[in-house]
Design an enzyme around this catalytic site. Structure first.
Site, PDB file in Angstrom:
ATOM      1  N   GLU A  53      67.019  53.613  17.617  1.00  0.00           N
ATOM      2  CA  GLU A  53      65.843  53.830  18.174  1.00  0.00           C
ATOM      3  C   GLU A  53      64.625  53.566  16.994  1.00  0.00           C
ATOM      4  O   GLU A  53      63.557  53.130  17.137  1.00  0.00           O
ATOM      5  CB  GLU A  53      65.509  54.766  19.127  1.00  0.00           C
ATOM      6  N   ASN A  64      54.808  47.207  23.167  1.00  0.00           N
ATOM      7  CA  ASN A  64      55.510  46.108  23.976  1.00  0.00           C
ATOM      8  C   ASN A  64      54.570  45.397  24.979  1.00  0.00           C
ATOM      9  O   ASN A  64      53.798  45.810  25.625  1.00  0.00           O
ATOM     10  CB  ASN A  64      56.277  46.984  25.047  1.00  0.00           C
ATOM     11  N   ASP A  67      54.299  44.682  29.007  1.00  0.00           N
ATOM     12  CA  ASP A  67      53.585  45.671  29.890  1.00  0.00           C
ATOM     13  C   ASP A  67      52.516  46.490  29.362  1.00  0.00           C
ATOM     14  O   ASP A  67      52.015  47.390  29.800  1.00  0.00           O
ATOM     15  CB  ASP A  67      54.478  46.733  30.743  1.00  0.00           C
ATOM     16  N   SER A  69      52.591  48.676  26.980  1.00  0.00           N
ATOM     17  CA  SER A  69      52.964  50.024  26.537  1.00  0.00           C
ATOM     18  C   SER A  69      53.263  50.113  25.289  1.00  0.00           C
ATOM     19  O   SER A  69      53.462  49.291  24.704  1.00  0.00           O
ATOM     20  CB  SER A  69      54.104  50.747  27.678  1.00  0.00           C
ATOM     21  N   ASP A  71      56.183  52.587  22.546  1.00  0.00           N
ATOM     22  CA  ASP A  71      57.112  53.611  22.476  1.00  0.00           C
ATOM     23  C   ASP A  71      56.777  54.556  21.196  1.00  0.00           C
ATOM     24  O   ASP A  71      56.526  54.065  20.236  1.00  0.00           O
ATOM     25  CB  ASP A  71      58.535  52.797  22.254  1.00  0.00           C
ATOM     26  N   ASN A  78      58.481  56.160  26.099  1.00  0.00           N
ATOM     27  CA  ASN A  78      57.384  55.184  26.351  1.00  0.00           C
ATOM     28  C   ASN A  78      56.001  55.724  27.227  1.00  0.00           C
ATOM     29  O   ASN A  78      56.460  56.458  28.052  1.00  0.00           O
ATOM     30  CB  ASN A  78      58.231  54.007  27.425  1.00  0.00           C
TER      31      ASN A  78
END
Ligand code: NAG
Length: 148
Positions: A53, A64, A67, A69, A71, A78
């Site tokens: 990750e 992202n 949407d 959002s 991370d 998120n």
């Protein structure tokens, strides 16, 4: 003098890149925070997850566009569900924290929130990188050379 300027530059670069936690140190910190076996997930799986990750970078962020959002941190948690960054539409903030608390060198808060994430029905499946790189594989080598 030149050497000092060079050292200063290296230091600034290090700050900009945040903190990469060495893999075995990361495993030890997780173990100290009772992550091994939490929600049935072994320590090696947690280390594999963070490797893919964030590569253990506490300052990793990824936006992202889908949407809107983001991370955050070593576990790439998120902002739609788990933390508040003040700019994610419809955010829930289930961990009850500002997202930048997931970017600190001290990963205690990030660990706490990750434990919260895996208590959800989806559990560790929430992490795409875990599904792609760790699920169903022998992940023992992620910690087998560490003194834990
Ligand atoms: C990290 O933060 C937690 C709580 O915020 C604290 O208890 C702990 O001592 C800190 N660890 C280090 C290494 O500073």
């Amino acid at each position: 003098m030149k050497v000092l300027i060079l050292l200063g530059l290296v230091f600034l670069l290090m700050l900009a890149h945040g903190r990469i936690i060495p893999r075995c140190e990361f495993a030890r910190i997780l173990k100290q925070n009772d992550v091994d076996g939490d929600s049935g997930i072994s320590l090696a799986n947690w280390v594999c997850l963070a490797k893919w990750e964030s590569d253990f970078n506490t300052r990793a962020t990824n936006y992202n566009p889908g949407d809107r959002s983001t991370d955050y941190g070593v576990f790439q948690i998120n902002s739609r569900y788990w933390c508040n960054d003040g700019k994610t539409p419809g955010a829930v903030n289930a961990c009850g924290i500002p997202c930048n608390a997931l970017l600190t060198k001290n990963i205690t808060t990030a660990i706490k929130c990750a434990k919260r994430v895996v208590r959800d029905p989806n559990g560790i499946l929430a992490w795409v990188a875990w599904r792609n790189h760790c699920q169903g594989r022998d992940v023992s080598s992620y910690i087998s050379d560490c003194r834990l």
